[in-house]
Design a protein around this motif. Structure first.
Motif, PDB file in Angstrom:
ATOM      1  N   UNK A 100     -55.461 -28.261 -40.971  1.00 15.11           N
ATOM      2  CA  UNK A 100     -56.865 -28.370 -41.191  1.00 15.11           C
ATOM      3  C   UNK A 100     -57.239 -29.587 -41.794  1.00 15.11           C
ATOM      4  N   UNK A 101     -58.746 -29.841 -41.297  1.00 12.08           N
ATOM      5  CA  UNK A 101     -59.097 -31.240 -41.771  1.00 12.08           C
ATOM      6  C   UNK A 101     -60.683 -30.773 -42.356  1.00 12.08           C
ATOM      7  N   UNK A 102     -60.805 -31.209 -43.583  1.00 14.03           N
ATOM      8  CA  UNK A 102     -62.353 -31.125 -43.931  1.00 14.03           C
ATOM      9  C   UNK A 102     -62.729 -32.423 -44.196  1.00 14.03           C
ATOM     10  N   UNK A 103     -64.028 -33.078 -43.783  1.00 11.31           N
ATOM     11  CA  UNK A 103     -64.480 -34.102 -44.171  1.00 11.31           C
ATOM     12  C   UNK A 103     -66.036 -33.984 -44.464  1.00 11.31           C
ATOM     13  N   UNK A 115     -63.343 -38.391 -33.846  1.00  4.67           N
ATOM     14  CA  UNK A 115     -62.216 -37.790 -34.333  1.00  4.67           C
ATOM     15  C   UNK A 115     -62.566 -36.403 -34.573  1.00  4.67           C
ATOM     16  N   UNK A 116     -63.226 -35.844 -34.927  1.00  2.79           N
ATOM     17  CA  UNK A 116     -63.393 -34.418 -35.100  1.00  2.79           C
ATOM     18  C   UNK A 116     -63.206 -33.715 -34.027  1.00  2.79           C
ATOM     19  N   UNK A 125     -57.837 -27.078 -37.273  1.00  8.93           N
ATOM     20  CA  UNK A 125     -59.379 -26.543 -37.863  1.00  8.93           C
ATOM     21  C   UNK A 125     -60.183 -27.704 -38.489  1.00  8.93           C
ATOM     22  N   UNK A 126     -61.383 -27.634 -38.243  1.00 10.31           N
ATOM     23  CA  UNK A 126     -62.391 -28.987 -38.872  1.00 10.31           C
ATOM     24  C   UNK A 126     -63.574 -28.434 -39.234  1.00 10.31           C
ATOM     25  N   UNK A 127     -63.765 -28.704 -40.537  1.00 12.31           N
ATOM     26  CA  UNK A 127     -64.914 -28.591 -41.224  1.00 12.31           C
ATOM     27  C   UNK A 127     -65.680 -29.847 -41.627  1.00 12.31           C
ATOM     28  N   UNK A 128     -66.947 -30.189 -41.207  1.00  9.42           N
ATOM     29  CA  UNK A 128     -67.623 -31.401 -41.274  1.00  9.42           C
ATOM     30  C   UNK A 128     -68.871 -31.114 -42.105  1.00  9.42           C
ATOM     31  N   UNK A 129     -69.257 -32.264 -42.671  1.00 10.89           N
ATOM     32  CA  UNK A 129     -70.483 -32.360 -43.674  1.00 10.89           C
ATOM     33  C   UNK A 129     -70.417 -31.873 -45.160  1.00 10.89           C
TER      34      UNK A 129
END
Length: 346
Positions: A100-103, A115-116, A125-129
Motif C-alpha cells: 500500500x502507498x499513502x501519499x 506514479x499513482x 493500494x493507493x491513497x492520495x491527498x
C-alpha cells in the motif's frame, strides 16, 4: 479507502523528514518517506538529501531490506514514474513488494507524474491527498516553479519610515538593525538564487551571500546572479567563493527568470536597487515581499522602488499584509512586513 491513525502519524513524521534542515536546495523537491508494518509500527524511514542522491522512498526501502515486503509506504509526494539521475521510485516500490502507498501531494511535474496510476496497475493500494496542503507548503517554491514554469520571486527591501532605501549620498548600510540583518540571512538561505542588478554591484560591491549567526558564510550557498547589460568588474566581491555566481546579460525580468528556471532554479531572492525592483513589479513577477521598516527618517535619497508609471491613486499596486512582527528592541528594532499579492476584488 481511508487512512489509519498510524498512517496519519507516519505522514506527519514524513513531512518532518522532508523539511530536514541543511538539505541543499536544488531542482528536486523535498520528500520524506516512512514504511509501516501491518500493525502500524515503523519499519524504516528516509528523506531526499539533494540532487543525485537516492529519493526518499529508495532510502527507506534500502534501510528496510526484506522487511519492506507487504509494508505500507507513507510518502509526502506522489512517487515518481520517470528516470532522471536515479530510477523511478514506482519501480522500486513494486520490486520491494510494498502492499500500500499513502501519499500527500500529487506530483505537478508532467515528466514525473503518473506514479499513482502505475502503482495501482501493479495491484498496489493507493491513497492520495493525505495532508496535501501541508506538503505543498514544504515544497512551496518547487511547486510554484513547476506549475508556472518559472522561479518563485521574493523581493526583500529595507526602508526608513519615509520610504528611503539610501541616503542622498548613496549610502545605505545600515538602515535595518542587527537582528533584522540576521533574520534576512535566515530567509536568504531558503532560496536557491540571490539576484541583484549591475547597479547594486557597481555601487555597493556586496558579497551577497548567506552567513550564519557568527557572520561566517554557510556551507551551501545559493547561486548569486547579477542581472543587467552593464559590465561589472571581474574582481567584484559577488564573484568570490564560496558558491557560484552567474551573469544574466538582460534587463528583462521574464528572460532572467527563464534562464534561471532552465538552470534548475526554483526560488529567487530579489535584493537589487529600486530600478530592478520596479522592473519586476511592473512585469507582475514578484510573488512575495519582505519589507523591513526601520524607525528612522532620511528626508531625501533613493526610494525603495523606482518609478512604476502610476499617476493616480486608483492605479496603485495593492498588496495583502500576511503578517507583521518586530525584530530587535529599542533603536535597533525593525518591523518586518510579509506581503503577498492582493487577490482580485480585494
Amino acid at each position: 479507502m481511508t487512512t489509519t491513525p498510524a498512517e496519519q502519524a507516519a505522514m506527519r513524521r514524513a513531512l518532518s523528514l522532508a523539511a530536514t534542515p541543511g538539505v541543499p536546495l536544488g531542482p528536486n523537491p523535498r520528500v520524506g518517506c516512512v514504511l509501516l508494518a501491518d500493525d502500524g509500527t515503523e519499519i524504516a524511514e528516509g528523506f531526499h538529501r539533494g540532487a543525485g542522491t537516492p529519493h526518499a522512498e529508495v532510502a527507506a526501502l534500502t534501510e528496510a531490506g526484506d522487511a519492506a515486503r507487504g509494508a505500507t509506504a507513507v510518502v509526502t509526494l506522489e512517487p515518481c514514474n520517470h528516470t532522471g539521475r536515479t530510477g523511478p521510485c514506482v519501480e522500486a516500490l513494486i520490486a520491494a513488494g510494498v502492499r500500500r502507498v499513502v501519499f500527500a501531494q500529487r506530483d505537478p511535474n508532467p515528466v514525473a507524474a503518473g506514479g499513482a496510476a502505475a502503482l495501482q496497475e501493479a495491484g498496489i493500494e493507493v491513497e492520495a491527498g493525505v495532508m496535501a496542503t501541508v506538503a505543498r507548503g514544504v515544497n512551496r517554491a518547487w511547486t510554484f516553479a513547476v506549475e508556472h514554469q518559472r522561479p518563485f520571486v521574493t523581493w526583500k527591501f529595507a526602508t526608513t519610515l519615509d520610504g528611503r532605501s539610501a541616503a542622498a549620498d548613496g549610502t545605505s548600510r545600515w538602515i535595518s538593525g542587527t537582528d533584522a540583518r540576521r533574520d534576512t540571512h535566515t530567509l536568504r538561505a531558503e532560496c536557491d538564487v540571490l539576484l541583484v542588478g549591475t547597479g547594486t554591484v557597481l555601487i555597493d560591491n556586496p558579497q551577497f551571500n548567506v552567513r550564519d549567526e557568527l557572520d561566517q558564510p554557510v556551507e551551501h550557498q545559493p547561486l548569486r546572479a547579477v542581472m543587467g547589460e552593464r559590465e561589472v568588474p571581474a574582481d567584484s566581491r559577488i564573484f568570490d567563493a564560496p558558491g557560484e555566481a552567474l551573469r544574466l546579460q538582460t534587463r528583462d525580468p521574464a528572460e532572467a527568470l527563464k534562464q534561471l528556471y532552465a538552470a534548475g532554479r526554483q526560488h529567487v531572492w530579489l535584493e537589487g536597487g529600486p530600478t530592478l525592483a520596479a522592473a519586476f513589479l511592473k512585469a507582475g513577477l514578484v510573488d512575495e515581499i519582505y519589507a523591513y521598516v526601520a524607525p528612522t527618517f532620511l528626508g531625501a535619497g533613493a526610494n525603495a522602488v523606482g518609478d512604476l508609471g502610476i499617476t493616480t491613486i486608483n492605479d496603485q499596486l495593492r498588496w495583502h499584509l500576511k503578517r507583521a512582527g518586530v525584530i530587535g528592541t529599542g533603536a535597533d528594532a525593525t518591523v518586518r512586513l510579509t506581503l503577498e499579492p492582493a487577490k482580485a476584488g480585494l
